[in-house]
Design an enzyme around this catalytic site. Structure first.
Site, PDB file in Angstrom:
ATOM      1  N   CYS A  92      -6.134   2.433   5.298  1.00 18.73           N
ATOM      2  CA  CYS A  92      -6.739   1.271   5.953  1.00 18.73           C
ATOM      3  C   CYS A  92      -6.122   1.115   7.355  1.00 18.73           C
ATOM      4  O   CYS A  92      -5.142   1.789   7.693  1.00 18.73           O
ATOM      5  CB  CYS A  92      -6.500   0.021   5.111  1.00 18.73           C
ATOM      6  SG  CYS A  92      -4.782  -0.574   5.141  1.00 18.73           S
ATOM      7  N   HIS A 120       0.846  -1.187   0.000  1.00 18.31           N
ATOM      8  CA  HIS A 120       0.000   0.000   0.000  1.00 18.31           C
ATOM      9  C   HIS A 120       0.885   1.243   0.000  1.00 18.31           C
ATOM     10  O   HIS A 120       1.889   1.299   0.741  1.00 18.31           O
ATOM     11  CB  HIS A 120      -0.898   0.031   1.235  1.00 18.31           C
ATOM     12  CG  HIS A 120      -1.885  -1.075   1.299  1.00 18.31           C
ATOM     13  ND1 HIS A 120      -3.010  -1.004   2.087  1.00 18.31           N
ATOM     14  CD2 HIS A 120      -1.945  -2.288   0.690  1.00 18.31           C
ATOM     15  CE1 HIS A 120      -3.716  -2.116   1.965  1.00 18.31           C
ATOM     16  NE2 HIS A 120      -3.081  -2.905   1.120  1.00 18.31           N
ATOM     17  N   GLU A 123       0.469   4.179   1.302  1.00 19.05           N
ATOM     18  CA  GLU A 123       0.534   4.858   2.597  1.00 19.05           C
ATOM     19  C   GLU A 123       1.542   4.182   3.522  1.00 19.05           C
ATOM     20  O   GLU A 123       2.314   4.863   4.203  1.00 19.05           O
ATOM     21  CB  GLU A 123      -0.852   4.883   3.269  1.00 19.05           C
ATOM     22  CG  GLU A 123      -1.933   5.536   2.457  1.00 19.05           C
ATOM     23  CD  GLU A 123      -2.677   4.558   1.553  1.00 19.05           C
ATOM     24  OE1 GLU A 123      -3.739   4.949   1.046  1.00 19.05           O
ATOM     25  OE2 GLU A 123      -2.203   3.419   1.332  1.00 19.05           O
ATOM     26  N   CYS A 134      -2.269   0.431   7.266  1.00 17.15           N
ATOM     27  CA  CYS A 134      -1.490   1.631   6.955  1.00 17.15           C
ATOM     28  C   CYS A 134      -1.546   2.632   8.095  1.00 17.15           C
ATOM     29  O   CYS A 134      -0.543   3.276   8.418  1.00 17.15           O
ATOM     30  CB  CYS A 134      -2.004   2.263   5.667  1.00 17.15           C
ATOM     31  SG  CYS A 134      -1.716   1.210   4.224  1.00 17.15           S
TER      32      CYS A 134
END
Length: 163
Positions: free
Chosen positions: A95, A65, A67, A98
């Site tokens: 999420c 991800h 992030e 993250c």
């Protein structure tokens, strides 16, 4: 909108729409190469200092991800003071995974375009059990949705329900 009352006035002067536009461009690039549509930039002094796009599919790594990548990069590359003066602009609310990394990174603010509740509606995966502001409470201010129409267009174009 979620926000902490201790907002840094300097952050208010940042070009939010421009930085979210770049995050959305990165999300579109991720989708174009076969990943899910998520993109993120780190900004300090109103200038992009790092950027990333989702790579879960292309790297076959659930941790890919943007992030989380940028939270880890920030910890490696920046001092705690620099991180506190850094804003993460992301196409979509981080999420829980993250957000955990962001809690450790201690950035000054996270600004997102599309909320995780909206992504749940796009994907049909159900409502999020915890939002990023809950995980980051007391550490990092969370603001969003901002430039929501632009971020929603990214997800609408992706065609979540066509998978």
């Amino acid at each position: 909108m979620v926000a902490d009352a201790a907002a840094d006035p300097e952050f208010e002067q940042f070009a939010h729409e421009r930085h979210l536009e770049r995050a959305c461009e990165l999300a579109e690039a991720a989708a174009a190469r076969g990943d899910e549509p998520f993109g993120t930039v780190l900004v300090r002094d109103d200038e992009v200092v790092a950027e990333a796009k989702n790579r879960v599919v292309t790297d076959d790594d659930v941790r890919g991800h943007p992030e989380l990548d940028l939270a880890a990069e920030a910890v490696r590359a920046f001092t705690p003071d620099e991180r506190a003066r850094t804003v993460m602009y992301t196409s979509t609310e981080p999420c829980p995974m993250c957000s955990g990394g962001l809690r450790y990174a201690g950035l000054g603010r996270v600004v997102y375009s599309v909320g995780s509740d909206e992504v749940a509606a796009f994907t049909g995966r159900g409502e999020p059990t915890v939002r990023s502001a809950e995980i980051l409470d007391g550490v990092t201010e969370v603001v969003g949705p901002v430039a929501n129409d632009r971020g929603r267009r990214v997800h609408e174009a992706y065609g979540w329900n066509e998978e």
